[in-house]
Design a protein around this motif. Structure first.
Motif, PDB file in Angstrom:
ATOM      1  N   LEU A 191       0.891  -1.159   0.000  1.00 22.92           N
ATOM      2  CA  LEU A 191       0.000   0.000   0.000  1.00 22.92           C
ATOM      3  C   LEU A 191       0.925   1.204   0.000  1.00 22.92           C
ATOM      4  CD1 LEU A 191      -2.554   1.638   0.309  1.00 22.92           C
ATOM      5  CD2 LEU A 191      -2.654   0.961   2.713  1.00 22.92           C
ATOM      6  N   ASN A 192       1.028   1.844  -1.153  1.00 22.64           N
ATOM      7  CA  ASN A 192       2.020   2.889  -1.387  1.00 22.64           C
ATOM      8  C   ASN A 192       1.343   4.253  -1.265  1.00 22.64           C
ATOM      9  OD1 ASN A 192       3.638   4.809  -2.941  1.00 22.64           O
ATOM     10  ND2 ASN A 192       4.824   3.043  -3.644  1.00 22.64           N
ATOM     11  N   THR A 193       1.791   5.030  -0.286  1.00 24.98           N
ATOM     12  CA  THR A 193       1.120   6.293   0.021  1.00 24.98           C
ATOM     13  C   THR A 193       1.459   7.417  -0.952  1.00 24.98           C
ATOM     14  OG1 THR A 193       2.864   7.061   1.531  1.00 24.98           O
ATOM     15  CG2 THR A 193       1.121   5.682   2.473  1.00 24.98           C
ATOM     16  N   ALA A 194       2.444   7.226  -1.826  1.00 30.27           N
ATOM     17  CA  ALA A 194       2.845   8.296  -2.748  1.00 30.27           C
ATOM     18  C   ALA A 194       1.714   8.706  -3.678  1.00 30.27           C
ATOM     19  CB  ALA A 194       4.062   7.870  -3.560  1.00 30.27           C
ATOM     20  N   GLY A 195       0.802   7.768  -3.979  1.00 26.26           N
ATOM     21  CA  GLY A 195      -0.284   8.086  -4.897  1.00 26.26           C
ATOM     22  C   GLY A 195      -1.169   9.226  -4.426  1.00 26.26           C
ATOM     23  N   TRP A 196      -1.274   9.409  -3.114  1.00 25.87           N
ATOM     24  CA  TRP A 196      -2.072  10.521  -2.594  1.00 25.87           C
ATOM     25  C   TRP A 196      -1.509  11.872  -3.006  1.00 25.87           C
ATOM     26  CZ3 TRP A 196      -2.457   7.028   2.124  1.00 25.87           C
ATOM     27  CH2 TRP A 196      -3.752   6.476   2.231  1.00 25.87           C
ATOM     28  N   ASP A 235       2.018   9.858   5.506  1.00 22.87           N
ATOM     29  CA  ASP A 235       0.626   9.411   5.429  1.00 22.87           C
ATOM     30  C   ASP A 235       0.411   7.996   5.953  1.00 22.87           C
ATOM     31  OD1 ASP A 235      -0.378  11.790   4.303  1.00 22.87           O
ATOM     32  OD2 ASP A 235       0.202  11.152   2.292  1.00 22.87           O
ATOM     33  N   PHE A 236       1.288   7.512   6.819  1.00 19.50           N
ATOM     34  CA  PHE A 236       1.115   6.147   7.327  1.00 19.50           C
ATOM     35  C   PHE A 236      -0.144   6.014   8.192  1.00 19.50           C
ATOM     36  CE2 PHE A 236       4.995   3.190   7.001  1.00 19.50           C
ATOM     37  CZ  PHE A 236       5.140   3.498   5.660  1.00 19.50           C
ATOM     38  N   GLU A 237      -0.487   7.049   8.948  1.00 21.28           N
ATOM     39  CA  GLU A 237      -1.704   6.960   9.748  1.00 21.28           C
ATOM     40  C   GLU A 237      -2.923   6.768   8.846  1.00 21.28           C
ATOM     41  OE1 GLU A 237       0.547   9.333   9.981  1.00 21.28           O
ATOM     42  OE2 GLU A 237       1.294   9.377  12.053  1.00 21.28           O
ATOM     43  N   ARG A 238      -2.964   7.529   7.771  1.00 17.17           N
ATOM     44  CA  ARG A 238      -4.070   7.411   6.818  1.00 17.17           C
ATOM     45  C   ARG A 238      -4.066   6.027   6.163  1.00 17.17           C
ATOM     46  NH1 ARG A 238      -5.076  11.628   1.762  1.00 17.17           N
ATOM     47  NH2 ARG A 238      -7.146  10.869   1.182  1.00 17.17           N
ATOM     48  N   ALA A 239      -2.874   5.524   5.818  1.00 20.44           N
ATOM     49  CA  ALA A 239      -2.773   4.211   5.184  1.00 20.44           C
ATOM     50  C   ALA A 239      -3.199   3.101   6.134  1.00 20.44           C
ATOM     51  CB  ALA A 239      -1.342   3.978   4.713  1.00 20.44           C
ATOM     52  N   ILE A 240      -2.847   3.218   7.398  1.00 18.37           N
ATOM     53  CA  ILE A 240      -3.241   2.206   8.386  1.00 18.37           C
ATOM     54  C   ILE A 240      -4.761   2.154   8.489  1.00 18.37           C
ATOM     55  CG2 ILE A 240      -3.234   1.671  10.859  1.00 18.37           C
ATOM     56  CD1 ILE A 240      -0.320   2.798  10.875  1.00 18.37           C
ATOM     57  N   LEU A 264      -1.151  -4.853  12.951  1.00 22.19           N
ATOM     58  CA  LEU A 264      -1.453  -3.540  12.408  1.00 22.19           C
ATOM     59  C   LEU A 264      -2.581  -2.951  13.248  1.00 22.19           C
ATOM     60  CD1 LEU A 264      -0.928  -1.499  10.087  1.00 22.19           C
ATOM     61  CD2 LEU A 264      -2.791  -2.624   8.854  1.00 22.19           C
ATOM     62  N   SER A 265      -2.229  -2.056  14.123  1.00 24.15           N
ATOM     63  CA  SER A 265      -3.214  -1.485  15.042  1.00 24.15           C
ATOM     64  C   SER A 265      -3.754  -0.184  14.470  1.00 24.15           C
ATOM     65  CB  SER A 265      -2.578  -1.216  16.408  1.00 24.15           C
ATOM     66  OG  SER A 265      -2.097  -2.417  16.969  1.00 24.15           O
ATOM     67  N   PRO A 266      -5.059   0.028  14.522  1.00 28.16           N
ATOM     68  CA  PRO A 266      -5.630   1.283  14.012  1.00 28.16           C
ATOM     69  C   PRO A 266      -5.232   2.449  14.894  1.00 28.16           C
ATOM     70  CG  PRO A 266      -7.312   0.021  15.146  1.00 28.16           C
ATOM     71  CD  PRO A 266      -6.087  -0.858  15.097  1.00 28.16           C
ATOM     72  N   LEU A 267      -4.922   3.593  14.250  1.00 28.48           N
ATOM     73  CA  LEU A 267      -4.551   4.787  14.991  1.00 28.48           C
ATOM     74  C   LEU A 267      -5.671   5.807  15.037  1.00 28.48           C
ATOM     75  CD1 LEU A 267      -0.938   5.348  13.642  1.00 28.48           C
ATOM     76  CD2 LEU A 267      -1.662   4.110  15.678  1.00 28.48           C
ATOM     77  N   THR A 268      -6.660   5.633  14.146  1.00 35.32           N
ATOM     78  CA  THR A 268      -7.774   6.580  14.052  1.00 35.32           C
ATOM     79  C   THR A 268      -9.056   5.779  13.904  1.00 35.32           C
ATOM     80  OG1 THR A 268      -7.509   6.706  11.656  1.00 35.32           O
ATOM     81  CG2 THR A 268      -6.352   8.349  12.963  1.00 35.32           C
TER      82      THR A 268
END
Length: 274
Positions: A191-196, A235-240, A264-268
């Protein structure tokens, strides 16, 4: 925080920052491990202007060792390469795999024939292209890459959408055959956050693809594709949150090309992104 295994160095000619700065950023972010995975050489050389050359591999190895020395026992530093899947590349990838004690290899599709379709230099070519045909070509190529079994991680699965050229209709007709090939290979996707931060304004892969991948039992890593220290774990929080919404409860770790998992624990709050 998950590991970030997809990062680059100035050797690729479109990234910046010293390895020590990347390590410091990784430690500050709280990720569990940091990996370097610059664009691997490709033959014949000169192949293009956005990768290291074969003669620069020893310098790349020195950058990895500098990162490890700076990190000491504060964070694991893993060694990787991002390798392009190209026609007839199998022997070269096997050669590269023996050049160093890699922890993982990332396989990516950036080229369709002679077109590096995600290169802004050739953006105008999209206007002359049958988008549906290009997507078919891309996903068949991606499936063949997965079937090769040469890579530990399959990079940014739907990079083909980078400039927001998408066929009409339900895109699962492209995703499902590739998902089947990836699942059969047993390899992980990222899951690559660069696309955002690209014209598509969407992580690679889409939520739809990611949900199908989870249903198929495909392992996951989360990656920043950092080209500067400030982008490590971006953007790791968003990705998680996205990964959790798609059903993932763990991510993969790699060492010496062996895979393990961490929770993988949710942060939000678990809210899917549209």
């Amino acid at each position: 925080m998950p590991a970030d295994y997809h990062t680059h160095t100035p050797l690729c000619r479109h990234a910046e920052g010293e390895p020590e700065a990347y390590v410091d950023a990784a430690i500050s972010s709280g990720i569990s491990a940091f990996g370097m995975s610059d664009h691997a050489p490709a033959l014949p050389e000169p192949f293009d202007d956005w990768r290291m050359e074969e003669k620069e591999l020893p310098e790349y190895f020195r950058l990895i060792e500098r990162a490890r020395s700076h990190a000491a026992d504060r964070i694991p530093v893993r060694a990787g390469l991002e390798c392009d899947w190209l026609p007839g590349c199998e022997g070269w990838i096997e050669d590269l795999a023996g050049r160093y004690s890699w922890d993982y290899l990332i396989g990516s599709v950036h080229y369709l024939d002679d077109w590096d379709f995600d290169n802004p230099k050739w953006l105008g070519r999209w206007a002359e292209t049958d988008v549906d045909a290009v997507w078919h070509h891309y996903w068949k190529t991606y499936a063949r890459m997965a079937q090769s079994g040469l890579f530990d991680i399959l990079g940014h699965p739907d990079l083909i959408k980078k400039f927001s050229f998408r066929p009409a209709g339900d895109l699962r007709r492209f995703y499902e055959p590739a998902i089947e090939a990836i699942a059969h290979s047993g390899k992980a996707i990222e899951l690559n956050t660069a696309g955002w931060h690209k014209p598509c304004a969407e992580a690679y892969p889409s939520e739809s693809f990611l949900s199908l991948a989870h249903q198929a039992g495909i392992p996951l890593v989360i990656s920043s594709d950092a080209h500067a220290p400030t982008e490590v774990a971006r953007d790791f929080e968003r990705a998680i949150t996205l990964a959790h919404a798609c059903g993932y409860r763990e991510t993969a770790l790699f060492e010496d090309r062996r895979r393990s998992f961490e929770p993988l624990s949710p942060l939000t709050p678990l809210q899917p992104y549209e």
